[in-house]
Write a protein that holds these residues in place. Sequence first.
Motif, PDB file in Angstrom:
ATOM      1  N   GLY A 103       0.697  -1.110  -0.094  1.00  8.42           N
ATOM      2  CA  GLY A 103       0.085   0.059   0.023  1.00  8.42           C
ATOM      3  C   GLY A 103       0.721   1.096   0.107  1.00  8.42           C
ATOM      4  O   GLY A 103       0.647   1.998  -0.847  1.00  8.42           O
ATOM      5  N   LEU A 104       1.860   1.338   0.659  1.00  7.71           N
ATOM      6  CA  LEU A 104       2.842   2.497   0.845  1.00  7.71           C
ATOM      7  C   LEU A 104       3.380   2.681  -0.755  1.00  7.71           C
ATOM      8  O   LEU A 104       3.778   3.883  -1.005  1.00  7.71           O
ATOM      9  N   PHE A 105       3.772   1.555  -1.350  1.00  3.96           N
ATOM     10  CA  PHE A 105       4.460   1.789  -2.609  1.00  3.96           C
ATOM     11  C   PHE A 105       3.339   2.283  -3.513  1.00  3.96           C
ATOM     12  O   PHE A 105       3.604   3.021  -4.291  1.00  3.96           O
ATOM     13  N   ALA A 106       2.060   1.854  -3.582  1.00  3.71           N
ATOM     14  CA  ALA A 106       1.232   2.091  -4.447  1.00  3.71           C
ATOM     15  C   ALA A 106       0.773   3.683  -4.127  1.00  3.71           C
ATOM     16  O   ALA A 106       0.694   4.614  -5.260  1.00  3.71           O
ATOM     17  N   ALA A 107       0.869   4.005  -2.689  1.00  6.19           N
ATOM     18  CA  ALA A 107       0.701   5.565  -2.504  1.00  6.19           C
ATOM     19  C   ALA A 107       1.803   6.408  -3.147  1.00  6.19           C
ATOM     20  O   ALA A 107       1.465   7.599  -3.449  1.00  6.19           O
ATOM     21  N   ALA A 108       3.199   5.777  -2.951  1.00  2.68           N
ATOM     22  CA  ALA A 108       4.023   6.613  -3.560  1.00  2.68           C
ATOM     23  C   ALA A 108       4.071   7.002  -4.958  1.00  2.68           C
ATOM     24  O   ALA A 108       4.197   7.913  -5.439  1.00  2.68           O
ATOM     25  N   ILE A 109       3.578   5.743  -5.550  1.00  2.00           N
ATOM     26  CA  ILE A 109       3.452   6.131  -7.054  1.00  2.00           C
ATOM     27  C   ILE A 109       2.310   6.849  -7.282  1.00  2.00           C
ATOM     28  O   ILE A 109       2.691   7.969  -8.233  1.00  2.00           O
ATOM     29  N   ALA A 110       1.246   6.836  -6.782  1.00  2.44           N
ATOM     30  CA  ALA A 110      -0.040   7.564  -6.958  1.00  2.44           C
ATOM     31  C   ALA A 110       0.369   8.979  -6.720  1.00  2.44           C
ATOM     32  O   ALA A 110       0.139  10.079  -7.796  1.00  2.44           O
ATOM     33  N   ALA A 111       0.724   9.485  -5.608  1.00  8.12           N
ATOM     34  CA  ALA A 111       1.121  10.765  -4.976  1.00  8.12           C
ATOM     35  C   ALA A 111       2.196  11.100  -6.198  1.00  8.12           C
ATOM     36  O   ALA A 111       2.060  12.434  -6.502  1.00  8.12           O
ATOM     37  N   GLY A 112       3.348  10.359  -6.338  1.00  8.89           N
ATOM     38  CA  GLY A 112       4.343  10.924  -7.362  1.00  8.89           C
ATOM     39  C   GLY A 112       3.849  11.334  -8.585  1.00  8.89           C
ATOM     40  O   GLY A 112       4.269  12.442  -9.288  1.00  8.89           O
ATOM     41  N   LEU A 113       2.856  10.498  -9.298  1.00  9.00           N
ATOM     42  CA  LEU A 113       2.267  10.828 -10.393  1.00  9.00           C
ATOM     43  C   LEU A 113       1.422  12.282 -10.222  1.00  9.00           C
ATOM     44  O   LEU A 113       1.684  12.864 -11.348  1.00  9.00           O
ATOM     45  N   VAL A 114       0.565  12.501  -9.444  1.00 12.62           N
ATOM     46  CA  VAL A 114       0.145  13.553  -9.196  1.00 12.62           C
ATOM     47  C   VAL A 114       1.156  14.596  -9.150  1.00 12.62           C
ATOM     48  O   VAL A 114       0.804  15.750  -9.703  1.00 12.62           O
ATOM     49  N   GLY A 115       2.240  14.512  -8.246  1.00 12.61           N
ATOM     50  CA  GLY A 115       3.164  15.664  -8.350  1.00 12.61           C
ATOM     51  C   GLY A 115       3.809  15.801  -9.565  1.00 12.61           C
ATOM     52  O   GLY A 115       3.923  16.788 -10.107  1.00 12.61           O
ATOM     53  N   PHE A 116       4.063  14.671 -10.245  1.00 15.38           N
ATOM     54  CA  PHE A 116       4.707  14.937 -11.743  1.00 15.38           C
ATOM     55  C   PHE A 116       4.082  15.681 -12.568  1.00 15.38           C
ATOM     56  O   PHE A 116       4.510  16.811 -13.205  1.00 15.38           O
ATOM     57  N   VAL A 117       2.503  15.259 -12.728  1.00 18.12           N
ATOM     58  CA  VAL A 117       1.836  16.085 -13.529  1.00 18.12           C
ATOM     59  C   VAL A 117       1.560  17.740 -13.042  1.00 18.12           C
ATOM     60  O   VAL A 117       1.558  18.512 -14.269  1.00 18.12           O
ATOM     61  N   THR A 118       1.330  17.769 -11.786  1.00 19.04           N
ATOM     62  CA  THR A 118       0.732  19.125 -11.448  1.00 19.04           C
ATOM     63  C   THR A 118       2.390  20.044 -11.534  1.00 19.04           C
ATOM     64  O   THR A 118       2.338  20.992 -12.089  1.00 19.04           O
ATOM     65  N   GLY A 119       3.347  19.363 -11.100  1.00 17.35           N
ATOM     66  CA  GLY A 119       4.612  19.881 -11.063  1.00 17.35           C
ATOM     67  C   GLY A 119       5.100  20.395 -12.665  1.00 17.35           C
ATOM     68  O   GLY A 119       5.604  21.785 -12.697  1.00 17.35           O
ATOM     69  N   TRP A 120       4.798  19.891 -13.436  1.00 14.44           N
ATOM     70  CA  TRP A 120       5.006  19.856 -14.625  1.00 14.44           C
ATOM     71  C   TRP A 120       4.595  21.141 -15.276  1.00 14.44           C
ATOM     72  O   TRP A 120       5.214  21.941 -15.987  1.00 14.44           O
ATOM     73  N   PHE A 121       3.352  21.357 -14.927  1.00 12.29           N
ATOM     74  CA  PHE A 121       2.517  22.588 -15.156  1.00 12.29           C
ATOM     75  C   PHE A 121       2.866  23.758 -14.304  1.00 12.29           C
ATOM     76  O   PHE A 121       3.098  24.865 -14.911  1.00 12.29           O
ATOM     77  N   LEU A 122       2.973  23.435 -13.047  1.00 13.10           N
ATOM     78  CA  LEU A 122       2.926  24.498 -11.992  1.00 13.10           C
ATOM     79  C   LEU A 122       4.258  25.343 -12.038  1.00 13.10           C
ATOM     80  O   LEU A 122       4.483  26.256 -11.617  1.00 13.10           O
ATOM     81  N   LEU A 123       5.244  24.482 -12.171  1.00 14.41           N
ATOM     82  CA  LEU A 123       6.725  24.917 -11.689  1.00 14.41           C
ATOM     83  C   LEU A 123       7.154  25.932 -12.871  1.00 14.41           C
ATOM     84  O   LEU A 123       8.396  26.357 -12.583  1.00 14.41           O
ATOM     85  N   ARG A 124       6.589  26.293 -13.703  1.00 13.48           N
ATOM     86  CA  ARG A 124       7.032  27.427 -14.487  1.00 13.48           C
ATOM     87  C   ARG A 124       6.983  28.639 -13.655  1.00 13.48           C
ATOM     88  O   ARG A 124       7.354  29.786 -14.185  1.00 13.48           O
TER      89      ARG A 124
END
Lengths: 338, 401
Positions: A103-124
Amino acid sequence: MAASDTIGGTPRQRATDYLLRRHRFRMAEALPWLIAIAVFFIFPTRMTFGSQVLVMVMFALSLDLILGYAGIVTLGHAAFFGVGAYTVGLAAARLDWTEPISGLFAAAIAAGLVGFVTGWFLLRYRGLTLLMLTLATAILLQETGNLRSDISGGYDGLPGLTFKPLLGVFDYDLYGHTNYLYALTVLAIIFFFVRRIVYSPFGQALTGIRENVRRMHAIGSPVHRRLVTVYTIAAAIAGVAGALFTQTNAYVTLTVFDFDNSAKVMVMLILGGTGRLYGAFVGAAVYMVLEDYFSKLSPTFWQFGIGLMLVLAVLFTPRGILGLFERIGDYLAERKRS
Amino acid sequence: MRLNGWLGVAAVALTVGGTALAETVKIGVVLPFSGANADLGHQVDKAFDLYVKLHAKDIEPNKIEIIKRDEGPPTGAQAKTVATELITNDKVQILTGFVFSPSAIALAPVVTQAKVPMIIANAGTAWITNLSPYIARLSFSMWHHGYPMGAYAFNKIGCKTAALAYTDFPPGKDSTEAFKTGFEKAGGKVTESIPMGSPVQVPDFTPFFQRIKDAKPDCMYVFIPSGAHATGVTKAYGELGMRKAGVKLIGPMDLIPDNKLQDMGDAAIGTVVMGNYAVDLDNADNKAFNKAWHEAYGKDSYPDFMSAAGWDTMHAIFDAIKKLNGKVEDGSKVIDVMKGWTGNGPRGQVSIDAATRDVVQDEHAMEVIRKPDGKLGIKVLGTTKAVKDECKELKVGRCGS
């Protein structure tokens, strides 16, 4: 710096030496871990609270990575905590996936994905714009959860989650002993991972971006890529913290996405000291222990105590509690020399 | 302001006589004492304190020790942490309080594991009592007000069609669901159902209500969290002239909180609500309760439905202690003697349903009127006796499990 000018050969060699020297394990670093283990034996009836402190330490640590090292100011870090919390929550409640460690691994992947997608847009963006956009991200996720409360359980949450015993052996006791040791172990693993990152060349590049982003651009550093990378890593760690939160509470509601949650973790980190790894430990522990102590002393007026402490901290320890210790250390060293 | 008991750990009961066999029962009280919701916690806490002060002698020679902890925000996590520690660290034998449903929901598995009875004084999500055999509730569920209002609105108020408008969080959804079930069963037709944002801030209700006004239903059932929202609803309703347009305002009693009623003005007159308590409720226990309240907390402090439930909660706990003569170590025995408990309190007769461990109480249809002294007040139009939580009777959603 005078020493490194004379010793060592090429600049590359000198840089490597510098990093290795910083990365070396110091005796004082064992202290927080010894305290955490001692607490387990001294306060056996207070482990439910202890687990909550460890979860917040991990959450603050993930924020330190982006706020303290990369200088990304965010008010939406709870978004990733929440995604992690709901990943294990929904997996347990809807899919009957109750094995905690996977479950921890799944959570890390899910949160990481959301971080990647939002970060890609927002960190400009930087500064206030970024602040508002990260805040909006957390609120959007929360409202999505509320819209589909048939799945998320809404503000009433997902009740009565049960998880399989740890490693198939250790079951969860009323006193929270299993939870505490579980959280402590996960925290230790995450911590040494984070420590490696910040003392690596990648970590140095992040510090460079924090200190002078134009210069990093000028020397050809891929700033946006670096920021997105660290944002994704921090999101994944926050996700693990969220997952632990759900597992230790056996419950999760949409309030994990609250602005309060984002703000509180930032206050804790700043209180402890940003950009210095152990700031997360000191800040979260001091904040939560005082909160607990004051609220027992006076269930009605305890917030005054917390407020006063924060005002004093801002006035006298602008670089956090660890910064204060550092200043005292510098002062003593200065006296010794003269 | 309460001066006594502001020290978190307060031994409230007084010892009289002090015989050798006396037991001290430790009760953990978990209520929101800080932040935006501190008011709610204090309304319950004052009732607890008042009951203990007036009735400590009832359980002699046994006494009680109350340990109060802050429930915090409605996240479930803090309440769960403090309540778990009340069990593991402070060794309390009975837990009570709980204003927010998430707190009670989060704690349910803990009290099951620890076998400690949890007596709920407010938290209103209907299916909470299903979560653990150690939970009993003395307050209400959203269905207690919403469901009987459905039939009453159709039969007595003359609503053939109704629009629903609610604040978009669990109690809002529960309450409108309950009303809709009762209303449609009676033969009414729900025209539309409008969510009106989160409970965090008070929205401008005008656009929602304008939409309802244009659709011209006979009635409009509104659920909002009691407090500042209620004033906003009455204001928008009055300004749009909806009563003249033929749309009656109905709802659960949260629509007319006692401490906001006077500010609402003429727009509120004629509003009909369903509820279990009002300061003006005419029974002997309520008069005595109000008198004791004013003596203890001053003439400007008023009890409300939360205080009434708090009073009855402590009453039930005291009766259980008395019946077991202070021997409350076995949590299942405490719950067993509470099943089927009946008592008279400010709300009239209340009892605990032996099967569901949820409260059974009278529900009153109340209309806002201008009293002879010029103040706004309520008039009881009709009473439905001994209302159970219909959600569990009809097995709706999670209530069925």
